[in-house]
Scaffold this motif. Sequence first.
Motif, mmCIF file in Angstrom:
data_model
loop_
_atom_site.group_PDB
_atom_site.id
_atom_site.type_symbol
_atom_site.label_atom_id
_atom_site.label_comp_id
_atom_site.label_asym_id
_atom_site.label_seq_id
_atom_site.Cartn_x
_atom_site.Cartn_y
_atom_site.Cartn_z
ATOM 1 N N UNK A 14 0.825 -0.654 0.230
ATOM 2 C CA UNK A 14 -0.139 0.056 0.294
ATOM 3 C C UNK A 14 1.198 1.346 0.059
ATOM 4 N N UNK A 15 0.501 2.224 -1.163
ATOM 5 C CA UNK A 15 1.031 3.494 -0.807
ATOM 6 C C UNK A 15 0.829 4.122 0.409
ATOM 7 N N UNK A 16 1.203 5.272 0.573
ATOM 8 C CA UNK A 16 1.604 6.142 2.226
ATOM 9 C C UNK A 16 0.007 6.140 1.809
ATOM 10 N N UNK A 17 -0.278 6.852 0.853
ATOM 11 C CA UNK A 17 -1.881 7.809 0.940
ATOM 12 C C UNK A 17 -2.985 6.732 1.144
ATOM 13 N N UNK A 18 -2.717 5.298 0.747
ATOM 14 C CA UNK A 18 -3.389 3.822 1.246
ATOM 15 C C UNK A 18 -3.468 3.925 2.210
ATOM 16 N N UNK A 19 -2.312 3.875 2.830
ATOM 17 C CA UNK A 19 -2.190 3.382 4.258
ATOM 18 C C UNK A 19 -3.125 4.395 5.142
ATOM 19 N N UNK A 20 -3.014 5.821 4.565
ATOM 20 C CA UNK A 20 -3.944 6.827 5.750
ATOM 21 C C UNK A 20 -5.141 5.947 5.520
ATOM 22 N N UNK A 21 -5.830 5.927 4.710
ATOM 23 C CA UNK A 21 -7.050 5.917 3.994
ATOM 24 C C UNK A 21 -7.479 4.720 4.941
ATOM 25 N N UNK A 22 -6.469 3.830 4.420
ATOM 26 C CA UNK A 22 -7.329 2.276 5.878
ATOM 27 C C UNK A 22 -7.304 2.579 7.647
ATOM 28 N N UNK A 23 -6.607 2.986 8.050
ATOM 29 C CA UNK A 23 -6.384 3.512 8.901
ATOM 30 C C UNK A 23 -7.533 5.051 9.840
ATOM 31 N N UNK A 24 -7.984 5.387 8.783
ATOM 32 C CA UNK A 24 -8.856 6.067 8.801
ATOM 33 C C UNK A 24 -10.653 5.637 8.525
ATOM 34 N N UNK A 25 -10.421 4.520 7.746
ATOM 35 C CA UNK A 25 -11.893 3.362 7.367
ATOM 36 C C UNK A 25 -11.418 2.084 8.322
ATOM 37 N N UNK A 26 -10.441 1.562 9.165
ATOM 38 C CA UNK A 26 -10.855 1.255 10.605
ATOM 39 C C UNK A 26 -11.270 1.629 11.511
ATOM 40 N N UNK A 27 -10.821 3.090 12.018
ATOM 41 C CA UNK A 27 -11.343 4.394 13.203
ATOM 42 C C UNK A 27 -12.732 4.455 12.907
ATOM 43 N N UNK A 28 -13.338 4.598 11.800
ATOM 44 C CA UNK A 28 -14.593 5.026 11.101
ATOM 45 C C UNK A 28 -15.203 3.393 11.254
ATOM 46 N N UNK A 29 -15.070 2.127 11.559
ATOM 47 C CA UNK A 29 -16.061 0.823 11.622
ATOM 48 C C UNK A 29 -15.594 0.173 12.392
ATOM 49 N N UNK A 30 -14.528 0.519 13.508
ATOM 50 C CA UNK A 30 -14.207 0.402 14.816
ATOM 51 C C UNK A 30 -14.522 1.359 15.710
ATOM 52 N N UNK A 31 -15.947 1.485 16.559
ATOM 53 C CA UNK A 31 -15.475 3.138 16.944
ATOM 54 C C UNK A 31 -14.159 3.026 18.239
ATOM 55 N N UNK A 32 -14.932 1.778 19.410
ATOM 56 C CA UNK A 32 -13.970 1.637 19.886
ATOM 57 C C UNK A 32 -12.687 1.769 19.731
ATOM 58 N N UNK A 33 -12.098 1.651 19.116
ATOM 59 C CA UNK A 33 -10.906 1.462 18.948
ATOM 60 C C UNK A 33 -10.016 3.007 18.977
ATOM 61 N N UNK A 34 -9.321 2.837 19.616
ATOM 62 C CA UNK A 34 -8.714 4.969 20.275
ATOM 63 C C UNK A 34 -7.373 4.711 18.656
ATOM 64 N N UNK A 35 -6.654 6.097 19.097
ATOM 65 C CA UNK A 35 -5.350 6.381 18.232
ATOM 66 C C UNK A 35 -4.434 5.320 18.246
ATOM 67 N N UNK A 36 -4.159 4.597 19.381
ATOM 68 C CA UNK A 36 -3.279 4.138 20.123
ATOM 69 C C UNK A 36 -4.151 2.157 20.020
ATOM 70 N N UNK A 37 -4.591 1.834 19.744
ATOM 71 C CA UNK A 37 -5.768 0.686 19.540
ATOM 72 C C UNK A 37 -4.758 0.172 17.751
ATOM 73 N N UNK A 38 -5.286 1.606 17.149
ATOM 74 C CA UNK A 38 -5.273 1.822 15.617
ATOM 75 C C UNK A 38 -3.722 1.423 15.192
ATOM 76 N N UNK A 39 -2.933 2.914 15.827
ATOM 77 C CA UNK A 39 -1.203 2.385 16.130
ATOM 78 C C UNK A 39 -1.049 0.906 15.620
ATOM 79 N N UNK A 40 -0.854 0.520 17.144
ATOM 80 C CA UNK A 40 -1.281 -0.990 16.954
ATOM 81 C C UNK A 40 -1.222 -2.049 16.401
ATOM 82 N N UNK A 41 -2.626 -2.012 15.717
ATOM 83 C CA UNK A 41 -3.113 -2.976 14.569
ATOM 84 C C UNK A 41 -2.438 -2.491 12.822
ATOM 85 N N UNK A 42 -2.011 -0.963 13.023
ATOM 86 C CA UNK A 42 -1.792 -0.775 11.651
ATOM 87 C C UNK A 42 -0.349 0.229 12.406
ATOM 88 N N UNK A 43 0.776 -0.233 12.204
ATOM 89 C CA UNK A 43 2.154 0.636 12.872
ATOM 90 C C UNK A 43 1.795 1.634 11.993
#
Length: 633
Positions: A14-43
């Motif tokens: 994934x390119x840098x733009x696609x990685x950021x888009x994926x992180x935003x999508x994960x944050x939207x789909x899983x409201x319980x996940x904090x920014x730290x959780x997303x960093x753990x799932x997608x470094x």
Amino acid sequence: MFKKSAEAKLLQRLSGVDKKKLRRTVKEKFPRASDADVDVILPPKAEITVAKFPNRAHLYGIEGGFPMIFDVDGRGTEIYPTDLTEGRMSILAVYALWMVPDLLPAFMLKGGEVSRYVIGGADLMFPGISIPLEGLPSFLAGQPWAVKVPGNPAPIAVGATTRSSTEALKAGLRGKALRIMHYYRDSLWQVHCARESVEGHYVPNAGFLEDVVFEDPALASINEASKPCEDTGNASNDPNDVDAKRGEEELVLDSDAHMKHQIEPSMADDIRNEISEDVATDLAELKVADGVSSEKMNDEKDQHILSIAEVDALLDKCLLQALHTTVNDKDLPMPGSTLWSGHILPCRPSGVMLDIKKSSYKKLSKWLQAKSSAGLILAKEDKHKKEVILLAVNHGHADYKSFVPEKRRPETVEQPTDSTTGEGHQSKSQLEIAEIYKSSTHVNPIFNSIGADTGRFYSAAEATDAAFKYIEKENLVKPTNKAMVILDAIFCDALYKGTVKKGTTYPTEIHKKDVGSTFLNRMQVHHRVTRGNESAVRKGAIKNIQILTERRQGNKKVTKVSGVESFLIDAEALASELQKKFACSTSVADLPGKKGSYEVLVQGGVIDDLARHLVEHYGIPKRYIEVLDKTRR
């Protein structure tokens, strides 16, 4: 989804733009996940790869590691974390569904034996779910949920709910609860999790066996050590003792599994019957948790334990209360599980737990058959469904005549309100949609015969009651079979006149369970929409809201929404609200050929956000929203 093995047809970074888009999508789909959780799932600094499969699924993971998140259709509409838990690359799914336990809500199975079906590829059914004391949590259809085994923190599967908790309760908590997308030992696990354990593949703990998952022995030993013991001198901290205990537990599991294969075939049916009845009685205790306080739970724990004789007496009292108040002849025949969950349990005193297994009968079927032998009811066992069916009630029985039913105030459930929410959330709780019926020329003679008003609107239950009042007045119940209704000339014309083809004869009787639906089909359908103090009644079924996205003038997207006036939403006010929310221009136009219907046009492709806004802020049920994206290729 991954039942059959499949090879990825494309693997790329994934390119840098696609990685950021994926992180935003994960944050939207899983409201319980904090920014730290997303960093753990997608470094942020790790290389993310996507594998595309022939079934359109996209699998995301860290390069050289395990799969982390999979997209069902490749469009980002259904995204799930994998439920696998790895060792070296534990940030993959351990952080998704083990190290981050709040990432997804989880259904707890009734026991480890149920996991055999889930990891065998079957979807999760409601009878296999263990419900906590505080009740089944609320959920909507299509939400991602995980599946766990009692005593084991690692999930064994992940999927999407097939219906909401409210719809599940209305259906008697039967049928499919979770559509499994990914599970332990499926093809995805077989391919990506080659580690040392079961057949050379990785498992998170010793509770994961080849064909079943039990509690984690290590966690169980820790819990035992943490419990206060009266004789502390016998306690041992020797690691060898722990290992010996694990060996004993594994030996017990192996011996139990070996004994199950030696059960005689003649005993299998009896065991299945007992399990089905236990499941039915356990499911009857279910209620959607809606703000249960800790004080109430403590009171229930401290309540008086009833003796066997007291439980038997309470059962008889609740049955007579139900027969007098809630059980109607039109509802018969009725399954025993429905009688228990929908009629007997609601009649128990508040704060009292009623368990059939703590009575002298032990099983629901034996209790109902005993009441049938006493002459209070007529019950018969259905050999196909393996369940006792209530056929009739003896209103002339001495116990029935001598019993005086209690008058109880109907319970009202107060929805919690949040003072920080805006008007949109308040209007959500105020929206009510009801299907109502009006008498037609076909059924007018029925209403006139019982003295009912043919000009008013009736709910489905009220209209069905009118039909059964006529049946009771004319004494149309078949004497030899209480489940059948004899059709006289008036009732036959009301139900079938004009629908029977020439050359065929009219039916002479109808089953009780078909009376309500057939009678409603002969009436005029209307719907009533209420929002706050405003209410409207319109003919026909309610029309869905339509949301459409299309391209205009090259690559520009516009989103159109129509049909909001059916739900008492002002089109001008909605356009102004969307203009502020999406920071774009909006307009309102009349729909050609439809007087009083308007179309709101929004600049930009906001089809998903607009649909979510209507659901969250206006309380529009998802089944009333139709979405069509013409920009997707």
